[in-house]
Design an enzyme around this catalytic site. Structure first.
Site, short mmCIF file in Angstrom:
data_model
loop_
_atom_site.label_atom_id
_atom_site.label_comp_id
_atom_site.label_asym_id
_atom_site.label_seq_id
_atom_site.Cartn_x
_atom_site.Cartn_y
_atom_site.Cartn_z
CG ASP A 33 0.46 0.08 -2.70
OD1 ASP A 33 0.97 -0.57 -1.77
OD2 ASP A 33 -0.71 -0.16 -3.14
N GLY A 95 -1.42 -7.17 9.48
CA GLY A 95 -2.17 -6.76 8.30
C GLY A 95 -1.44 -7.01 6.99
CG HIS A 102 5.71 -5.18 1.22
ND1 HIS A 102 5.31 -6.49 1.34
CD2 HIS A 102 4.67 -4.42 1.64
CE1 HIS A 102 4.07 -6.53 1.80
NE2 HIS A 102 3.66 -5.29 2.01
CG HIS A 104 3.52 -0.14 3.00
ND1 HIS A 104 2.49 -0.19 2.08
CD2 HIS A 104 3.55 -1.36 3.59
CE1 HIS A 104 1.92 -1.38 2.12
NE2 HIS A 104 2.54 -2.11 3.03
P1 5GP Z 1 0.67 -5.32 2.80
O1 5GP Z 1 -0.80 -5.25 3.09
O2 5GP Z 1 1.11 -6.74 2.55
O3 5GP Z 1 1.54 -4.61 3.79
O4 5GP Z 1 0.88 -4.48 1.47
C1 5GP Z 1 0.73 -5.01 0.19
C2 5GP Z 1 0.60 -3.83 -0.74
O5 5GP Z 1 0.83 -4.28 -2.05
C3 5GP Z 1 -0.77 -3.16 -0.73
O6 5GP Z 1 -0.63 -1.80 -0.37
C4 5GP Z 1 -1.27 -3.35 -2.15
O7 5GP Z 1 -1.98 -2.22 -2.63
C5 5GP Z 1 0.00 -3.58 -2.92
N1 5GP Z 1 -0.15 -4.41 -4.10
C6 5GP Z 1 -0.77 -5.62 -4.15
N2 5GP Z 1 -0.67 -6.13 -5.39
C7 5GP Z 1 0.05 -5.24 -6.11
C8 5GP Z 1 0.50 -5.24 -7.48
O8 5GP Z 1 0.26 -6.14 -8.26
N3 5GP Z 1 1.20 -4.14 -7.87
C9 5GP Z 1 1.50 -3.11 -7.03
N4 5GP Z 1 2.21 -2.08 -7.53
N5 5GP Z 1 1.10 -3.08 -5.74
C10 5GP Z 1 0.38 -4.14 -5.29
#
Ligand code: 5GP
Length: 116
Positions: A33, A95, A102, A104
């Site tokens: 991340d 969130g 994905h 985490h």
């Molecule tokens: P969500 O909030 O959708 O569950 O998680 C999205 C995650 O993607 C976040 O933790 C954010 O830091 C990560 N993220 C967003 N854009 C990028 C990116 O361009 N590269 C990487 N490696 N992580 C990303």
């Protein structure tokens, strides 16, 4: 945005933008991340662009199992022998910010409960 299939993660799958990839196979990709919330924070994604868990269909059941087993595999690879947390943020109330499903994988520190 809620259901776009071409997200930043699609670009990572296509290697159009860089990512710190720690595991890859035909069905899944795992990469660190960009904004880690724990010493180990890795995202495990299907290569197939399912926007969110709520959009998964019964035909995806093998892929869903594969993703969970990939989490386990990556956790072992990362040496998370003392446990870890797996989170799937789904939709607005969950969130979710990137609409390519994905998981985490968070580890390397003790987690609290409940989440915010
Ligand atoms: P969500 O909030 O959708 O569950 O998680 C999205 C995650 O993607 C976040 O933790 C954010 O830091 C990560 N993220 C967003 N854009 C990028 C990116 O361009 N590269 C990487 N490696 N992580 C990303």
């Amino acid at each position: 945005m809620s259901d776009s299939t071409d997200t930043i993660f699609s670009k990572i799958i296509r290697k159009e933008i860089p990512a710190d990839i720690v595991y890859e196979d035909d069905l899944a990709l795992a990469f660190r991340d960009l904004n880690p919330q724990a010493p180990v924070h890795i995202l495990i994604i299907p290569k197939q662009p399912i926007a969110k868990l709520a959009d998964a269909e019964s035909q995806d059941h093998a892929l869903m199992g594969h993703l969970l087993l990939t989490v386990k595999r990556v956790a072992e690879q990362q040496g998370l022998t003392n446990g870890y947390r797996v989170v799937i943020n789904t939709g607005e109330d969950g969130g979710q910010t990137v609409y390519h499903m994905h998981l985490h994988l968070l580890g390397g520190r003790s987690m609290s409960w409940p989440p915010g």
